[in-house]
Design a protein around this motif. Sequence first.
Motif, PDB file in Angstrom:
ATOM      1  N   HIS A 148       0.946  -1.563  -0.073  1.00  0.00           N
ATOM      2  CA  HIS A 148       0.302  -0.071   0.219  1.00  0.00           C
ATOM      3  C   HIS A 148       0.687   1.353   0.423  1.00  0.00           C
ATOM      4  O   HIS A 148       1.336   1.174   1.299  1.00  0.00           O
ATOM      5  N   HIS A 149       0.606   2.191  -0.935  1.00  0.00           N
ATOM      6  CA  HIS A 149       1.991   3.223  -1.120  1.00  0.00           C
ATOM      7  C   HIS A 149       1.256   3.929  -0.311  1.00  0.00           C
ATOM      8  O   HIS A 149      -0.142   4.722  -0.021  1.00  0.00           O
ATOM      9  N   VAL A 150       2.119   4.909   0.209  1.00  0.00           N
ATOM     10  CA  VAL A 150       1.852   6.031   1.587  1.00  0.00           C
ATOM     11  C   VAL A 150       2.682   7.384   0.808  1.00  0.00           C
ATOM     12  O   VAL A 150       4.081   7.699   1.538  1.00  0.00           O
ATOM     13  N   PRO A 151       1.883   8.139  -0.259  1.00  0.00           N
ATOM     14  CA  PRO A 151       3.115   9.583  -0.736  1.00  0.00           C
ATOM     15  C   PRO A 151       3.396  10.095   0.706  1.00  0.00           C
ATOM     16  O   PRO A 151       2.398  10.483   0.850  1.00  0.00           O
ATOM     17  N   PHE A 152       4.555  10.816   0.435  1.00  0.00           N
ATOM     18  CA  PHE A 152       5.207  12.388   1.634  1.00  0.00           C
ATOM     19  C   PHE A 152       4.693  13.376   0.027  1.00  0.00           C
ATOM     20  O   PHE A 152       5.706  13.351  -0.957  1.00  0.00           O
ATOM     21  N   SER A 153       5.747  14.361   1.378  1.00  0.00           N
ATOM     22  CA  SER A 153       5.975  15.360   0.018  1.00  0.00           C
ATOM     23  C   SER A 153       7.342  15.739  -0.090  1.00  0.00           C
ATOM     24  O   SER A 153       7.840  16.796  -0.845  1.00  0.00           O
ATOM     25  N   GLY A 154       7.868  14.646   0.330  1.00  0.00           N
ATOM     26  CA  GLY A 154       9.143  14.465   0.023  1.00  0.00           C
ATOM     27  C   GLY A 154      10.278  12.966   1.210  1.00  0.00           C
ATOM     28  O   GLY A 154       9.423  12.442   1.573  1.00  0.00           O
ATOM     29  N   GLN A 155      11.424  13.513   0.212  1.00  0.00           N
ATOM     30  CA  GLN A 155      11.974  12.611   1.293  1.00  0.00           C
ATOM     31  C   GLN A 155      12.264  12.277   2.826  1.00  0.00           C
ATOM     32  O   GLN A 155      11.813  11.182   2.962  1.00  0.00           O
ATOM     33  N   ALA A 156      13.017  13.226   2.915  1.00  0.00           N
ATOM     34  CA  ALA A 156      13.077  13.581   4.778  1.00  0.00           C
ATOM     35  C   ALA A 156      11.642  13.305   5.443  1.00  0.00           C
ATOM     36  O   ALA A 156      11.405  12.451   6.379  1.00  0.00           O
ATOM     37  N   PRO A 157      10.228  13.673   5.527  1.00  0.00           N
ATOM     38  CA  PRO A 157       8.984  13.051   5.765  1.00  0.00           C
ATOM     39  C   PRO A 157       8.998  12.140   5.845  1.00  0.00           C
ATOM     40  O   PRO A 157       8.072  11.316   6.669  1.00  0.00           O
ATOM     41  N   GLY A 158       8.969  11.431   4.160  1.00  0.00           N
ATOM     42  CA  GLY A 158       8.943   9.364   4.090  1.00  0.00           C
ATOM     43  C   GLY A 158       9.700   8.904   5.362  1.00  0.00           C
ATOM     44  O   GLY A 158       9.225   8.299   5.781  1.00  0.00           O
ATOM     45  N   ILE A 159      11.151   9.545   5.156  1.00  0.00           N
ATOM     46  CA  ILE A 159      12.244   8.280   5.751  1.00  0.00           C
ATOM     47  C   ILE A 159      11.425   8.439   7.696  1.00  0.00           C
ATOM     48  O   ILE A 159      11.730   7.485   8.145  1.00  0.00           O
ATOM     49  N   GLN A 160      10.995  10.141   7.714  1.00  0.00           N
ATOM     50  CA  GLN A 160      10.892   9.933   9.158  1.00  0.00           C
ATOM     51  C   GLN A 160      10.058   9.279   9.953  1.00  0.00           C
ATOM     52  O   GLN A 160       9.244   8.745  10.934  1.00  0.00           O
ATOM     53  N   ALA A 161       8.653   9.063   8.538  1.00  0.00           N
ATOM     54  CA  ALA A 161       7.737   8.162   9.283  1.00  0.00           C
ATOM     55  C   ALA A 161       7.703   6.540   9.078  1.00  0.00           C
ATOM     56  O   ALA A 161       7.197   6.114   9.908  1.00  0.00           O
ATOM     57  N   VAL A 162       8.137   6.398   8.130  1.00  0.00           N
ATOM     58  CA  VAL A 162       9.201   4.169   8.555  1.00  0.00           C
ATOM     59  C   VAL A 162       9.761   4.828   9.894  1.00  0.00           C
ATOM     60  O   VAL A 162       9.869   3.896  10.459  1.00  0.00           O
ATOM     61  N   GLN A 163      10.385   5.535  10.280  1.00  0.00           N
ATOM     62  CA  GLN A 163      11.446   5.450  11.557  1.00  0.00           C
ATOM     63  C   GLN A 163      10.667   5.831  12.173  1.00  0.00           C
ATOM     64  O   GLN A 163      10.779   4.663  13.807  1.00  0.00           O
ATOM     65  N   ALA A 164       9.787   6.081  12.739  1.00  0.00           N
ATOM     66  CA  ALA A 164       8.463   6.133  13.252  1.00  0.00           C
ATOM     67  C   ALA A 164       8.068   5.166  13.391  1.00  0.00           C
ATOM     68  O   ALA A 164       7.122   4.878  14.667  1.00  0.00           O
ATOM     69  N   GLY A 165       7.622   3.950  12.499  1.00  0.00           N
ATOM     70  CA  GLY A 165       6.923   2.910  12.737  1.00  0.00           C
ATOM     71  C   GLY A 165       5.328   3.374  12.316  1.00  0.00           C
ATOM     72  O   GLY A 165       4.398   2.321  11.837  1.00  0.00           O
ATOM     73  N   HIS A 166       5.139   4.390  11.383  1.00  0.00           N
ATOM     74  CA  HIS A 166       3.376   4.256  10.799  1.00  0.00           C
ATOM     75  C   HIS A 166       3.618   3.761   9.915  1.00  0.00           C
ATOM     76  O   HIS A 166       2.381   3.656   9.014  1.00  0.00           O
ATOM     77  N   VAL A 167       4.363   3.986   9.152  1.00  0.00           N
ATOM     78  CA  VAL A 167       4.930   3.277   7.120  1.00  0.00           C
ATOM     79  C   VAL A 167       5.900   2.454   7.726  1.00  0.00           C
ATOM     80  O   VAL A 167       6.620   2.633   8.297  1.00  0.00           O
ATOM     81  N   ASP A 168       5.618   1.197   6.724  1.00  0.00           N
ATOM     82  CA  ASP A 168       6.542  -0.410   7.153  1.00  0.00           C
ATOM     83  C   ASP A 168       8.323  -0.040   6.127  1.00  0.00           C
ATOM     84  O   ASP A 168       8.886  -0.464   7.284  1.00  0.00           O
ATOM     85  N   ALA A 169       7.732   0.324   5.107  1.00  0.00           N
ATOM     86  CA  ALA A 169       9.383   0.343   3.968  1.00  0.00           C
ATOM     87  C   ALA A 169       9.084   1.912   3.541  1.00  0.00           C
ATOM     88  O   ALA A 169       8.496   2.859   3.315  1.00  0.00           O
ATOM     89  N   MET A 170       9.983   2.029   2.676  1.00  0.00           N
ATOM     90  CA  MET A 170      10.308   2.699   1.982  1.00  0.00           C
ATOM     91  C   MET A 170      11.703   2.518   0.529  1.00  0.00           C
ATOM     92  O   MET A 170      13.215   2.001   0.860  1.00  0.00           O
ATOM     93  N   MET A 171      11.745   3.111  -0.114  1.00  0.00           N
ATOM     94  CA  MET A 171      12.872   3.096  -1.049  1.00  0.00           C
ATOM     95  C   MET A 171      13.573   4.753  -1.319  1.00  0.00           C
ATOM     96  O   MET A 171      12.469   5.292  -1.654  1.00  0.00           O
ATOM     97  N   LEU A 172      14.659   5.010  -0.689  1.00  0.00           N
ATOM     98  CA  LEU A 172      15.169   6.369  -1.096  1.00  0.00           C
ATOM     99  C   LEU A 172      16.442   5.563  -1.734  1.00  0.00           C
ATOM    100  O   LEU A 172      17.341   5.167  -1.359  1.00  0.00           O
ATOM    101  N   GLN A 173      17.126   7.317  -1.528  1.00  0.00           N
ATOM    102  CA  GLN A 173      18.462   7.108  -2.116  1.00  0.00           C
ATOM    103  C   GLN A 173      19.224   6.867  -0.830  1.00  0.00           C
ATOM    104  O   GLN A 173      19.132   7.083   0.009  1.00  0.00           O
TER     105      GLN A 173
END
Length: 323
Positions: free
Chosen positions: A181-206
């Motif tokens: 299930h895709h959860v879009p964010f406004s940038g890489q930083a908020p996306g990975i922060q959500a992953v680190q906080a456990g709100h989202v499971d994974a992310m493909m990033l740099q």
Amino acid sequence: MFGFKRRSLMVALTGVLMAVPALAAFPDKPIKLVVPYPAGGLTDILARTIAHSITQSSGQPVVVDNRSGANGAIGAVAVARAAPDGYTVLVSNTDTHAINPFIYKKLAYDPVKDFEPVSLFATVPFALVVGKANPASADFKSFVAAAKAKPRALTFASWGVGSASHLGMELVSTALGVTLHHVPFSGQAPGIQAVQAGHVDAMMLQPGGADAAARSGTAKVLAVTSDKRLPLLPDAPTLRELGVDVVTGNWFSIHVPKGTKLDVISRINQLVKDALSDPKVQETFRAQSAMPESSTPDQLGSYVLSEQRRWGAIARSVSASLD
């Protein structure tokens, strides 16, 4: 008599030549380098590194202008509408030139018709990151097993709908035969922060962002999408090592407005090529797992078309679209 006419003609020609101002060598004033993403991200880091080197070699300031928004489209439009004189340059990438044409119903620019290709300057693979507290974070096998057990139960972040981060994960999911299930964010930083906080499971990033997240102790890198292991993340296996035949990532290039003269394009191409041989540029690129890679304008033009075919197919397969 003939000698007199000849002398008169020479004097006249000299006068004409003196009346025409000498053509200044490019560049003879500051260059604006438009980065279509916020300051501090990977695109910005690589662009500022290149800009500093070109400033040193050309003797003219290269000023970075961050024009973020709409998956890079706002910055791209600004350059497309600029004067075609080589003094307004776009840092283009997978999103702006290979993906946006397929996800926007009304894109305000045409990546091919509105721009002249100059040079590729970097390719960067992705890293698959999961939150450390996630039960599926033990290893890649555990992540895949969890995804297969409950389709669409696992979530993944991206830096925007239709971004390379989004479609890169969709590409891997398709190869694995799983649905996330895709959860879009406004940038890489908020996306990975959500992953680190456990709100989202994974992310493909740099890889640079993935390394920082892993070092914080709140995330784990499960795999990388390069063709071989990365020095920055030596313990992360490639997808191919894990039995998934996928090699993908982001690429970065330089484009100028359509109609820019060939000699100006050639000069910018050479400035970029020279920058990529700068040891300081190479050092910064290595720290981000970015591979310096130059090209001719024609090679970049052909590459963009091939990338449009590849990413366009992925975008259509997941019905990614934006108004």
